[in-house]
Each structure stands twice: as C-alpha cells, then as structure tokens.
Write a protein that holds these residues in place. Structure first.
Motif, mmCIF file in Angstrom:
data_model
loop_
_atom_site.group_PDB
_atom_site.id
_atom_site.type_symbol
_atom_site.label_atom_id
_atom_site.label_comp_id
_atom_site.label_asym_id
_atom_site.label_seq_id
_atom_site.Cartn_x
_atom_site.Cartn_y
_atom_site.Cartn_z
ATOM 1 N N ALA A 1 0.900 -1.258 0.006
ATOM 2 C CA ALA A 1 -0.300 -0.110 -0.212
ATOM 3 C C ALA A 1 0.962 1.399 -0.089
ATOM 4 O O ALA A 1 0.142 2.334 -0.098
ATOM 5 N N CYS A 2 2.159 1.314 0.123
ATOM 6 C CA CYS A 2 3.015 2.457 0.194
ATOM 7 C C CYS A 2 4.026 2.328 -1.067
ATOM 8 O O CYS A 2 4.556 1.535 -1.538
ATOM 9 N N ILE A 3 4.375 3.621 -1.336
ATOM 10 C CA ILE A 3 5.447 3.870 -2.362
ATOM 11 C C ILE A 3 6.830 3.590 -1.797
ATOM 12 O O ILE A 3 7.168 3.963 -0.803
ATOM 13 N N ALA A 4 7.550 2.454 -2.119
ATOM 14 C CA ALA A 4 8.959 2.013 -1.821
ATOM 15 C C ALA A 4 9.949 2.870 -2.228
ATOM 16 O O ALA A 4 10.837 3.411 -1.837
ATOM 17 N N GLU A 5 9.752 3.177 -3.980
ATOM 18 C CA GLU A 5 10.847 4.027 -4.639
ATOM 19 C C GLU A 5 10.090 4.432 -5.786
ATOM 20 O O GLU A 5 9.272 3.968 -6.256
ATOM 21 N N ALA A 6 10.612 5.871 -5.961
ATOM 22 C CA ALA A 6 9.962 6.294 -7.105
ATOM 23 C C ALA A 6 11.114 7.045 -7.897
ATOM 24 O O ALA A 6 11.863 7.689 -7.545
ATOM 25 N N GLY A 7 10.627 7.279 -9.438
ATOM 26 C CA GLY A 7 11.781 8.214 -10.121
ATOM 27 C C GLY A 7 11.776 8.136 -11.558
ATOM 28 O O GLY A 7 11.213 7.172 -11.948
ATOM 29 N N GLU A 8 13.020 8.414 -12.328
ATOM 30 C CA GLU A 8 13.151 8.230 -13.517
ATOM 31 C C GLU A 8 13.316 6.864 -13.677
ATOM 32 O O GLU A 8 14.439 6.266 -13.056
ATOM 33 N N ILE A 9 12.739 6.101 -14.813
ATOM 34 C CA ILE A 9 12.944 4.673 -14.675
ATOM 35 C C ILE A 9 14.131 4.027 -14.921
ATOM 36 O O ILE A 9 14.717 3.217 -14.606
ATOM 37 N N GLU A 10 15.122 4.942 -15.974
ATOM 38 C CA GLU A 10 16.332 4.298 -16.054
ATOM 39 C C GLU A 10 17.341 4.154 -14.898
ATOM 40 O O GLU A 10 17.990 3.026 -14.592
ATOM 41 N N ARG A 11 17.115 5.289 -14.207
ATOM 42 C CA ARG A 11 18.058 5.125 -12.687
ATOM 43 C C ARG A 11 17.618 4.086 -11.812
ATOM 44 O O ARG A 11 18.328 3.299 -11.318
ATOM 45 N N VAL A 12 16.043 3.995 -11.676
ATOM 46 C CA VAL A 12 15.461 3.091 -10.558
ATOM 47 C C VAL A 12 15.749 1.453 -11.086
ATOM 48 O O VAL A 12 16.153 0.891 -10.193
ATOM 49 N N VAL A 13 15.574 1.327 -12.164
ATOM 50 C CA VAL A 13 15.778 -0.094 -12.532
ATOM 51 C C VAL A 13 17.227 -0.346 -12.690
ATOM 52 O O VAL A 13 17.869 -1.737 -12.402
ATOM 53 N N LYS A 14 18.203 0.160 -13.226
ATOM 54 C CA LYS A 14 19.405 -0.102 -13.278
ATOM 55 C C LYS A 14 20.478 0.045 -12.176
ATOM 56 O O LYS A 14 21.190 -0.783 -12.075
ATOM 57 N N HIS A 15 19.827 0.891 -11.162
ATOM 58 C CA HIS A 15 20.560 1.254 -9.972
ATOM 59 C C HIS A 15 19.636 1.511 -8.882
ATOM 60 O O HIS A 15 19.383 2.202 -8.106
ATOM 61 N N PRO A 16 18.792 0.211 -8.412
ATOM 62 C CA PRO A 16 18.024 0.410 -7.487
ATOM 63 C C PRO A 16 18.464 0.712 -6.293
ATOM 64 O O PRO A 16 19.531 0.336 -5.921
ATOM 65 N N GLN A 17 17.633 1.473 -5.234
ATOM 66 C CA GLN A 17 18.223 1.557 -3.862
ATOM 67 C C GLN A 17 17.437 1.057 -2.751
ATOM 68 O O GLN A 17 17.983 0.662 -1.835
ATOM 69 N N HIS A 18 16.015 0.937 -2.939
ATOM 70 C CA HIS A 18 15.314 0.379 -1.958
ATOM 71 C C HIS A 18 15.591 -1.017 -1.906
ATOM 72 O O HIS A 18 15.613 -1.870 -3.051
ATOM 73 N N PRO A 19 15.609 -1.725 -0.831
ATOM 74 C CA PRO A 19 15.881 -3.092 -0.707
ATOM 75 C C PRO A 19 14.709 -3.945 -1.440
ATOM 76 O O PRO A 19 14.870 -5.062 -2.058
ATOM 77 N N TYR A 20 13.541 -3.672 -1.491
ATOM 78 C CA TYR A 20 12.543 -4.142 -2.261
ATOM 79 C C TYR A 20 12.568 -4.072 -3.568
ATOM 80 O O TYR A 20 12.465 -5.060 -4.416
ATOM 81 N N THR A 21 13.003 -2.987 -4.213
ATOM 82 C CA THR A 21 13.119 -2.765 -5.474
ATOM 83 C C THR A 21 14.316 -3.642 -6.018
ATOM 84 O O THR A 21 14.307 -4.287 -7.070
ATOM 85 N N LYS A 22 15.447 -3.845 -5.076
ATOM 86 C CA LYS A 22 16.629 -4.703 -5.440
ATOM 87 C C LYS A 22 16.061 -5.984 -5.787
ATOM 88 O O LYS A 22 16.479 -6.794 -6.609
ATOM 89 N N LEU A 23 15.118 -6.490 -4.911
ATOM 90 C CA LEU A 23 14.679 -7.731 -4.884
ATOM 91 C C LEU A 23 13.800 -7.971 -6.196
ATOM 92 O O LEU A 23 13.964 -9.187 -6.608
ATOM 93 N N LEU A 24 13.107 -7.068 -6.324
ATOM 94 C CA LEU A 24 12.314 -7.259 -7.722
ATOM 95 C C LEU A 24 13.126 -7.369 -9.079
ATOM 96 O O LEU A 24 13.140 -8.178 -9.757
ATOM 97 N N ILE A 25 14.160 -6.646 -8.852
ATOM 98 C CA ILE A 25 15.128 -6.632 -10.084
ATOM 99 C C ILE A 25 15.884 -7.987 -9.956
ATOM 100 O O ILE A 25 16.269 -8.652 -11.058
ATOM 101 N N SER A 26 16.473 -8.462 -8.925
ATOM 102 C CA SER A 26 17.376 -9.753 -8.896
ATOM 103 C C SER A 26 16.181 -10.885 -9.087
ATOM 104 O O SER A 26 16.837 -11.934 -9.360
#
Length: 360
Positions: free
Chosen positions: A251-276
C-alpha cells in the motif's frame, strides 16, 4: 519473463527525459491530482497516504509496479473515480471528483480513459466490435455525420496498428486477444483523452503481441501527447515503454523516479529484490540450489516499515517508524532509513522527481 522482453530489458533505447515541471512551477492547474489518498477495507489498508499529480502539458508514461496486493489497481480505480478514497481526495482540474456536476463529470470521462486487463470480458458477444467504437462517438457527440464517425473510427484503429477493413464488421470471437485489446486502446484514443489508465493491458495476450500493444501506447504519448499510467507486474515491459516508475509494496511507495535510474541502480531493498528476481539466461545454473541471501526473519509492525519482515538491512528504527520518502537524487526518491541523511520528499511533491517524455 518472456525472452523477447528480457532482450528489450537489456537493450532499451536510451532517450533524454525532460524534467517534469510541476504545477507549482508552471502555475497551471493539474489535469488530475490525488492528494494523500488512503483506501481501507475494514481493518486492511489497500492504499496508504499516496499523492500523485498528472500535468496535461508534460505527457509521460508512469509505470506502477509491485506484487499482487501492493495497491496498484486500487490506485487506478481511485484515479478513475470508480472507487472513493477512505481519506484524501482526487481533483480533476481543481475540482473534487466527488462533487463534480454532470457536465464536469462528462468532461472527466472524456479526458481520462481506461484500458482494462481482460480483452475478452469487455465485449458483448452479441454485438459486432464496431459497437464499442460507435457508442462513445454517439454518446459524446464526437461526429456530425456517419461518414465523419466512420473516418474517426478508422483513423483510431490505424493509430494502434490495425487495418479497419480487417476489424470492422466482425464479432469478438473472430479476433485475437491482441486485436481485441488494441481495439480498446483505439476506443480510448477516439475520445482524444489527456490521460489513459492502463491496468495490466498486456498480461492476458500472447508474448508476440505485447510489444505491438505497448508500442501503440508509447506512440500515443510521443505523437499525441497523452499521459499514461501503466500498471503492471512486468518490470521488463515497464522499463521498455515508461519514463517514470512507482514501486509499490503493501500500500506504500517504496521507490519512485526516472525509470532508467531506478531499474539499473535500485536503492530500496524491495526494488533490488524485484530486479534480482528477473531470471537471467544460464545453461549452467542449478535452479534448485538456494539463492543465498535471505531476509531477516522479523515481523512487520503496524507502525514500522512495511518491508521489515523481508528486508536484509533492517535498522532499529525500522520497527517503530514508517520511513518517509527521501530524495536521494534529483529524479529519485526511496522510502528507506538507509538514506535518512537526504532531504525528505513530501508526499504531495512526488511529481518533482518525475520526468516528462522527450519531445518528438
């Protein structure tokens, strides 16, 4: 992930995005503005204190991703006015959706269109597919004659890569799922909207057709200036067609921003989990072996971070406080205490880190 989109994920064409000038900078009234919206169903919170602004003069595709139950579809339904928020409000050109007059709601229905997930259930099998195209033309008085209506419909079909002579006059069962879904995109285009909310528009069509449908959506933004909120589970397709991304979790935003940066260099642990979790092609990997790193076995707190029970980098304050969004870069924000030395980003300022589509 489909092989074709795994390749697209790696080889996305690079473009130079434009900063998304907020309404505070331009002085214009946003097309649509969700202010601190929350949705509760009994004791369960489906969406928590989310704010999002859509500016008609700076079109962009914003992907909303996350696992099932993260709040993606709830956000879409609130934006479309199909579900009222439990708290907060949604404004259309400065007017609360809940108090729109009949004329104002009619304008809203024309400016904000939807493309839903299932390309099968939206059709009445007793009608030819022409019916879903002619109905909005008549209802909104878009044409002055049958000839003009026919021309409008044919142009809309061509805009999404369909040949009118192969589509019109047929029944739904005579068309493929991809054709049926593109007809629904064409129906939205007929209205000349400023925003399309696309909720999992390609999840129920063949992989070979997904690129065609998503290419049609990208074309609408680049050539017609239509903003799109693209809701999906598929990070690869989100990466390929979107300008921005909102990563949601519980129900919350974990990370947001320009997609190139977020996907290639994720910062939030959940985003990193999704990418991995995106599978990589390997002929030597033992797919039954353990992946190694595991999340800390803790229990999520009602007051603390929603990702606490799965996070490998928990901190003492994670159990007692919900982390705000921290602006870690000009076009990025992450809700994690790892970045608490960065300035906080107010919920209503989320659009400050988003970018607009490059001008064609």
């Amino acid at each position: 992930m489909d092989k074709v989109f795994l390749l697209l994920f790696v080889h996305k064409k690079k473009t130079l995005p434009y900063p998304c000038r907020s309404h505070k900078m331009t002085g214009t009234t946003p097309l649509l503005q969700a202010n601190h919206v929350t949705k509760r169903y009994g004791p369960m919170t489906a969406l928590s204190d989310l704010s999002l602004t859509i500016n008609a003069d700076r079109p962009a595709i914003t992907a909303v991703v996350g696992e099932s139950g993260s709040g993606k579809t709830t956000l879409a339904r609130i934006i479309l006015g199909l579900t009222p928020p439990s708290a907060g409000d949604v404004l259309y050109k400065g007017q609360n959706l809940a108090t729109l007059s009949g004329t104002e709601r009619r304008a809203f229905r024309r400016d904000v269109q939807a493309v839903f997930q299932d390309p099968y259930e939206v059709y009445n099998p007793f009608y030819r597919v022409d019916h879903v195209l002619t109905t909005p033309v008549k209802k909104f008085g878009l044409a002055n004659s049958r000839a003009e209506a026919r021309a409008m419909i044919e142009n809309a079909l061509r805009a999404v890569g369909l040949r009118p002579e192969e589509i019109l006059g047929r029944f739904p069962h005579q068309l493929s799922g991809g054709q049926r879904q593109r007809i629904m995109v064409a129906r939205a285009v007929l209205m000349k909207p400023k925003l399309i909310v696309a909720d999992e528009p390609v999840s129920m069509v063949d992989a070979s057709l997904r690129a065609t449908i998503l290419g049609s959506l990208r074309k609408l933004t680049d050539e017609m200036g239509i903003s799109i909120i693209y809701i999906t589970h598929d990070l690869a397709t989100a990466y390929q067609v979107s300008d921005n991304i909102l990563v949601m979790y519980r129900a919350c935003i974990a990370e947001a921003g320009e997609i190139e940066r977020v996907v290639k260099h994720p910062q939030h642990p959940y985003t990193k989990l999704l990418i991995s979790s995106i599978p990589k092609v390997s002929t030597t990997r033992d797919w039954l072996e353990d992946d190694g790193e595991q999340a800390v076995a803790t229990h999520p707190s009602a007051r603390g971070c929603r990702f606490l029970d799965r996070c490998p980098v928990t901190m003492p304050q994670c159990a007692s406080h919900l982390p705000p969004l921290y602006r870690t870069e000009p076009h990025r924000a992450a809700a994690c205490f790892q970045y608490e030395t960065n300035p906080e980003l107010a919920a209503e300022a989320l659009d400050d880190v988003l970018v607009a589509s490059p001008v064609q």
